[in-house]
Motif scaffolding. Structure first.
Motif, short mmCIF file in Angstrom:
data_model
loop_
_atom_site.label_atom_id
_atom_site.label_comp_id
_atom_site.label_asym_id
_atom_site.label_seq_id
_atom_site.Cartn_x
_atom_site.Cartn_y
_atom_site.Cartn_z
N UNK A 180 0.53 11.42 -45.99
CA UNK A 180 0.92 10.00 -46.04
C UNK A 180 1.61 9.60 -44.74
N UNK A 181 2.44 10.47 -44.19
CA UNK A 181 3.10 10.19 -42.91
C UNK A 181 2.06 10.05 -41.80
N UNK A 182 1.06 10.94 -41.78
CA UNK A 182 0.00 10.87 -40.76
C UNK A 182 -0.73 9.54 -40.84
N UNK A 183 -1.05 9.13 -42.05
CA UNK A 183 -1.74 7.85 -42.24
C UNK A 183 -0.87 6.69 -41.74
N UNK A 184 0.41 6.73 -42.07
CA UNK A 184 1.32 5.67 -41.63
C UNK A 184 1.45 5.63 -40.11
N UNK A 185 1.50 6.81 -39.50
CA UNK A 185 1.60 6.87 -38.03
C UNK A 185 0.34 6.31 -37.38
N UNK A 186 -0.81 6.67 -37.93
CA UNK A 186 -2.08 6.16 -37.39
C UNK A 186 -2.17 4.64 -37.50
N UNK A 187 -1.66 4.09 -38.58
CA UNK A 187 -1.70 2.64 -38.78
C UNK A 187 -0.67 1.91 -37.92
N UNK A 188 0.40 2.59 -37.55
CA UNK A 188 1.49 1.94 -36.82
C UNK A 188 1.35 2.01 -35.30
N UNK A 189 0.58 2.96 -34.80
CA UNK A 189 0.55 3.16 -33.35
C UNK A 189 -0.84 3.60 -32.89
N UNK A 190 -1.13 3.30 -31.65
CA UNK A 190 -2.40 3.67 -31.04
C UNK A 190 -2.32 5.12 -30.55
N UNK A 191 -2.54 6.04 -31.48
CA UNK A 191 -2.48 7.47 -31.18
C UNK A 191 -3.81 8.12 -31.52
N UNK A 197 -0.40 14.78 -32.35
CA UNK A 197 -1.15 13.63 -31.83
C UNK A 197 -0.77 13.37 -30.39
N UNK A 198 -1.58 12.57 -29.75
CA UNK A 198 -1.38 12.24 -28.35
C UNK A 198 -1.60 10.75 -28.15
N UNK A 199 -1.18 10.26 -27.02
CA UNK A 199 -1.36 8.86 -26.66
C UNK A 199 -0.38 8.47 -25.57
N UNK A 200 -0.33 7.20 -25.28
CA UNK A 200 0.66 6.71 -24.32
C UNK A 200 2.04 6.98 -24.89
N UNK A 201 3.01 7.21 -24.01
CA UNK A 201 4.35 7.58 -24.45
C UNK A 201 4.93 6.57 -25.44
N UNK A 202 4.77 5.28 -25.18
CA UNK A 202 5.32 4.27 -26.09
C UNK A 202 4.66 4.35 -27.47
N UNK A 203 3.37 4.63 -27.51
CA UNK A 203 2.67 4.76 -28.79
C UNK A 203 3.12 6.01 -29.54
N UNK A 204 3.27 7.11 -28.81
CA UNK A 204 3.72 8.36 -29.44
C UNK A 204 5.14 8.19 -29.97
#
Length: 175
Positions: free
Chosen positions: A11-22, A39-46
């Motif tokens: 559930x946390x993974x799903x919420x993180x995916x929905x909240x940020x471009x990772x 996960x990876x992405x731009x620092x602000x997204x992570x």
């Protein structure tokens, strides 16, 4: 991110995916019923995703988390078991209780020491423990192990370590 619940970790993974471009690198259950999310992405997204992964109800089952800025590329090869295991003078093995901190310590050691990371085992089949194997000249490996131990001891996550000078060729082959 490392959770002690598979259901809440998903559930946390799903919420993180929905909240940020990772981009997810790993989402999996590991022993003993923990759930890892890498996960990876731009620092602000992570940073945004980590913030979401630490709020209620996720914080109640969060074991450990670690945010790496510009992770060393050898981490990924070590996690996926694709490192070159060229025979070097010595190996150091570091064992700890948590996954996220082990990844962070391994990253710091390879960035600040003249050693190579050759394996990073993350909790699978190890009742939640993790270990990292470093290789290099004996003095560099010994210094790296002391530094890594002190970091994990400070976090309360250190278990054991060992330095093996001149490992037997069979050991190298079996790594």
């Amino acid at each position: 991110m490392e959770y002690r619940s598979v259901a809440i970790g998903m559930k946390a993974a799903d919420s993180m995916l929905k909240a940020a471009d990772i981009r997810m690198m790993m989402m999996q259950a590991v022993c003993p019923g923990k759930y890892l999310v890498m996960f990876t992405g731009k620092l602000s997204s992570v940073e945004a995703a980590v913030k979401v992964g630490r709020i209620a109800p996720f914080d109640e089952v969060l074991v450990d988390s670690y945010l790496l800025g510009n992770p060393d590329q050898s981490l990924f090869a070590a996690i996926y078991g694709t490192c070159d295991k060229e025979n070097l003078a010595a190996i150091g093995i570091l064992e700890g209780y948590a996954v996220a901190s082990m990844v962070g310590v391994a990253d710091e050691i390879v960035k600040t020491s003249p050693v190579r990371l050759i394996e990073l085992r993350l909790a699978r089949g190890m009742t939640g423990k993790s270990y990292a194997i470093f290789a290099g000249e004996i003095a560099a490996v010994e210094a790296s192990m002391k530094k890594a131990e002190s970091i994990l001891v400070e976090e309360g996550l250190f278990l054991h370590s060992a330095v093996i000078p001149s490992p037997d060729p069979v050991l190298w082959e079996m790594l």
